[in-house]
Design a protein around this motif. Structure first.
Motif, short mmCIF file in Angstrom:
data_model
loop_
_atom_site.label_atom_id
_atom_site.label_comp_id
_atom_site.label_asym_id
_atom_site.label_seq_id
_atom_site.Cartn_x
_atom_site.Cartn_y
_atom_site.Cartn_z
N TRP A 60 0.64 -1.20 -0.07
CA TRP A 60 -0.08 0.07 -0.08
C TRP A 60 0.72 1.20 0.27
O TRP A 60 0.34 2.22 -0.62
CB TRP A 60 -0.83 -0.04 1.14
CG TRP A 60 -2.00 -0.89 1.40
CD1 TRP A 60 -2.14 -2.01 0.27
CD2 TRP A 60 -3.18 -0.93 2.12
NE1 TRP A 60 -3.40 -2.66 0.73
CE2 TRP A 60 -4.12 -2.09 1.51
CE3 TRP A 60 -3.66 -0.17 2.93
CZ2 TRP A 60 -5.26 -2.43 2.14
CZ3 TRP A 60 -4.90 -0.33 3.73
CH2 TRP A 60 -5.80 -1.49 3.36
N SER A 61 2.11 1.19 0.48
CA SER A 61 2.75 2.39 0.61
C SER A 61 3.37 2.78 -0.78
O SER A 61 3.82 4.02 -0.71
CB SER A 61 4.01 2.02 1.65
OG SER A 61 4.92 0.95 1.35
N LYS A 62 3.58 2.10 -1.77
CA LYS A 62 3.93 2.53 -3.08
C LYS A 62 3.09 3.62 -3.74
O LYS A 62 1.90 3.40 -3.57
CB LYS A 62 3.90 1.27 -4.08
CG LYS A 62 4.79 0.15 -3.63
CD LYS A 62 6.36 0.46 -3.10
CE LYS A 62 7.14 -0.73 -2.63
NZ LYS A 62 8.42 -0.42 -2.36
N ASP A 63 3.61 4.47 -4.26
CA ASP A 63 2.91 5.69 -4.67
C ASP A 63 1.88 5.53 -5.69
O ASP A 63 0.79 5.99 -5.20
CB ASP A 63 3.94 6.72 -5.30
CG ASP A 63 5.00 7.26 -4.46
OD1 ASP A 63 4.77 7.24 -3.31
OD2 ASP A 63 6.11 7.82 -4.94
N LYS A 64 1.71 4.66 -6.50
CA LYS A 64 0.61 4.55 -7.47
C LYS A 64 -0.47 3.71 -6.70
O LYS A 64 -1.52 4.01 -6.97
CB LYS A 64 1.15 3.65 -8.55
CG LYS A 64 1.77 2.23 -8.37
CD LYS A 64 2.14 1.73 -9.62
CE LYS A 64 2.75 0.40 -9.52
NZ LYS A 64 3.11 -0.41 -10.71
#
Length: 804
Positions: free
Chosen positions: A701-705
């Motif tokens: 979830w922490s990935k930008d996209k």
């Protein structure tokens, strides 16, 4: 059932079970009654068939085709008679290429009708079962449903529960009798017929811990001013045995149980005695939920009724509110939740065994044992053979040690399957691991009774042969317990998953035993390798102390699990990480020789190997330090799932949701927000103590996209299935499960766990569902998905379908 039907049923049962693991329910049954006259009735069985599925005619095909639909009417003789056969809608035969037969089947809907004539006017219900098969283009499912149809004034329409009744387990059947002693005294007799391989427990239990099996309880209703009990309820003979899973003696019934209670009536008008029997029935694989069974008996000997306790109207309404009526299953396949790899568990156990080899209890035994076999055997071949068998027996012993834990799968799931969320177990493991740590530090020894090892050692010397070799291996397992016990405890507490704990524990113990066994075999085959082994010395004690620090770190994880579930606030994320930092600094100081423990020798020059390990530990401590801050660097992705989640922080957060996302923890509130914002819903079935949930939040979830899509395009509804916060009294209710048992919904976690199981036939976390405002699926459900690209495409497809 004919041999042909039996063969086909077995064939399709095996076939269908092998290709899908989750519950498919393509046919819903509805029964109704049409009264024709005072004695004649028409029973109607309506089948609603999902799209792309077929239900086959009663007409049996001429060949090895699908199973026909078959209705069976119970207890008809003397009660009612059938008028004609069961009628069905008229359909034209269709040539099926798979079966290469002309067969008849129904799509969408089919009504089956049977006329009956009552012979017994006192008859209140008619029991009917239907065996059928339903198929789509990929699979076939054999199933059966049972109807209990009210007759007369009680006639009504009955919608059956979700799920096939064939999956309802009811292994105990109750009957009652009455023995008249005098005009006012009677003996009530309650008999339980128990199916093979099942049992339930005695009324009398020696359990004082509350962790043992559930004792059977008999209670008698409306006794005040009507009758009095004479003495206690007696019971038939039970089987007494020591149960390793409970670590206590237990007493249970098999095949049959009889309970007797004498009463003395006070009310001459009394005719019915009502009793409630509370019990839990188990087999070697599982236990059913505790069941309350009510049985009423007339003093004239007639059995009035026997039934499972019903739930009240308020509970029915609250239960129905959990049904989301999710549609769209025909468009997407249900996601099979992947279990933790058994190979991974085996490898972890093998790694634990390698660590155990480096402890003072085991390492010195390698050259001694190998030398004994190679020198005492007379010839090298026999010595090698004995060493090989010695290694095999070590492996076998640790494999056998895991087998009793398979019994735990039949206990309350909170004892094994939900080990990560059970507060009591987590506290127990915390205390045990702290004890292990101080044992490794050298303050005391955890040993089994010395008499055990002495007795086994004498048997090994006196018996000889393979049996003697076995006793030598067993002696090693016992005398090395002070070093291997904590490592095995770590394996037990850290590697069990919620899906297949007992199986995985067997894999882990097998890996542990294999790692211990290999050196004894390999060094016997290649004795020159012994010269390359390092000499025993103070480094072995150093290994034990290092393991002690690791045990402290693991102990904090168990305490954190309990703290998260109960919301005590003791181990917020920063406090947890701070304690790990302190533990790491303590380990560095020990390796530098600044602090010492009881069994440490004089300080020596630090070797390059020790400097390397000091550097690794120090680097790990430095890596932990940003976790104390309120910055983006506080997300320690390499440790996702071990520390408490980011929102569980000492700092005031703008959101209690993961990563500061905007989420809801109440279903109705979240659905209302989704409609207001015109966004799709993501149901996030999660848990406070769910490791993979934290990994998904902090690594995926922490990935930008993905973060941007979740934050801007979805409404997240996070439902914590292990939340032990009690619901308000007016929101607590009883849920009637499909097998007739009642589950008390008392906590927030109870409600969300039941909603997940009821609507999605799944009870694992994390589990994600994408829905529109009409509760229609937008994509297949998914679970733990560490691949960020795959998860992003799943979200993107759901959003695309919502916009359509």
């Amino acid at each position: 059932m004919s041999l042909k039907k039996l063969f086909l049923f077995s064939l399709f049962a095996i076939f269908s079970t092998s290709i899908f693991s989750q519950i498919l329910e393509p046919i819903k049954w509805l029964s109704s009654v049409n009264k024709i006259s005072d004695t004649d009735y028409e029973l109607v069985f309506s089948a609603t068939i999902e799209k792309n599925w077929k239900l086959y005619s009663q007409e049996e095909p001429d060949g090895l085709g699908p199973l026909p639909t078959v209705f069976e009417f119970a207890a008809a003789e003397g009660n009612y008679e059938l008028i004609g056969d069961v009628s069905e809608p008229k359909v034209e035969p269709y040539h099926d290429k798979v079966f290469d037969l002309d067969i008849k089947f129904f799509n969408d809907k089919a009504d089956f009708k049977q006329r009956i004539r009552l012979l017994n006017k006192e008859l209140k219900t008619i029991s009917v079962s239907v065996d059928y098969m339903t198929c789509d283009d990929e699979k076939c499912i054999p199933a059966d449903n049972k109807f209990t149809i009210p007759i007369g004034d009680e006639s009504s329409t009955t919608l059956f529960n979700k799920g096939n009744v064939s999956q309802i387990l009811d292994p105990v059947k109750w009957t009652s009798e009455i023995n008249k002693i005098s005009d006012t005294e009677y003996e009530l007799v309650y008999k339980a017929a128990i199916e093979k391989d099942w049992h339930f427990y005695s009324q009398f239990s020696e359990d004082t811990t509350g962790l043992g099996p559930i004792a059977t309880e008999l209670s008698f209703k409306d006794s005040e001013n009507n009758y009095e009990l004479i003495g206690e309820t007696s019971q038939s003979k039970t089987i007494e045995t020591y149960e390793p899973a409970f670590e206590m003696n237990v007493s249970y019934f098999e095949n049959e149980a009889i309970f007797k209670q004498k009463i003395k009536t006070k009310n001459p008008e009394l005719n019915i005695i009502k009793a409630e029997i509370y019990y839990q029935v188990c087999n070697s694989e599982r236990c059913l939920a505790p069941s309350a069974f009510e049985i009423s008996t007339a003093l004239n000997g007639e059995i009035i009724e026997e039934k499972n306790i019903a739930i009240d109207e308020r509970s029915k309404a609250l239960s129905n509110a959990l049904d989301l009526n999710v549609t769209g299953w025909d468009k997407y396949e249900r996601e099979d939740v992947a279990e933790k790899s058994n190979f991974t568990i085996f490898f972890l156990g093998f790694l634990g065994g390698l660590i155990a080899l480096l402890t003072p209890c085991v390492f010195p035994m390698i050259p001694l044992t190998v030398s004994f076999f190679t020198k005492s055997a007379g010839d090298s071949k026999k010595g090698i053979a004995n060493s090989v068998m010695y290694g095999f027996f070590i492996f076998l012993i640790y494999f056998l040690l895991s087998l009793p834990f398979h019994v735990l799968d039949s206990l309350d799931p909170e004892i094994l399957n939900n080990i990560s969320t059970n507060v009591t177990l987590n506290i127990i493991f915390f205390i045990i691991f702290i004890a292990f740590a101080f044992s490794f530090f050298g303050y005391f020894e955890l040993t089994l009774p010395q008499s055990w090892s002495a007795s086994l050692d004498s048997k090994a010397n006196s018996i000889g042969g393979l049996i003697g070799v076995f006793f030598m291996a067993l002696t090693l397992a016992i005398v090395s317990f002070s070093c291997t016990g904590p490592i095995l405890g770590t394996l037990l507490g850290s590697s069990l998953s919620s899906d297949a704990g007992a199986t995985q524990l067997t894999m882990g113990m097998s890996g542990f035993g294999l790692a211990l066994a290999l050196p004894f075999t390999l060094f016997a085959m290649f004795p020159k390798w012994l010269n390359q082994l390092p000499k025993s010395g103070g480094w072995l004690n150093t290994v034990k102390v290092v393991l002690g620090f690791i045990e402290i770190a693991l102990a904090l994880k168990f305490l954190s699990n309990a703290d998260l579930v109960e919301h005590w606030g003791l181990l917020k994320r920063e406090v947890f990480i701070g304690l790990w930092i302190v533990t790491g600094i303590g380990l560095v100081l020990y390796l530098l020789g600044i602090i010492k423990f009881p069994h440490d020798g004089p300080k020596k020059k630090i070797t390059p190997w020790r400097w390397s390990f000091i550097f690794l530990v120090f680097a790990f401590v430095v890596y932990l330090i940003p976790g104390l801050t309120n910055t983006k660097q506080a997300n320690l992705t390499l440790l996702s799932g071990f520390p408490p989640p980011l929102p569980y922080s000492v700092y005031e957060k703008d959101s209690e949701c993961p990563l500061g996302l905007n989420c809801y923890k109440d279903l109705e509130e979240g659905l209302a927000a989704a409609k207001a914002e015109n966004k799709p819903v993501m149901l996030d079935f999660t848990g406070w103590a769910c490791v993979n949930c934290r990994k998904m939040e902090e690594q995926v979830w922490s990935k930008d996209k993905i973060y941007n899509m979740l934050n801007e395009d979805y409404v997240i509804i996070s439902l914590y299935v292990d939340d032990r916060k009690e619901l308000q009294k007016d929101q607590q209710f009883q849920f009637l499960k499909s097998n007739g048992n009642v589950k008390d919904i008392e906590t927030i976690g109870d409600r969300w766990a039941t909603l997940q199981t009821m609507n999605f036939q799944n009870n694992s976390q994390p589990y994600y569902v994408l829905l529109n405002h009409d509760m229609e699926l937008l994509n297949h459900t998914t679970a733990y998905t560490p691949n960020e690209d795959e998860y992003f495409k799943w979200l993107e497809k759901g959003l695309e379908n919502f916009k359509k």
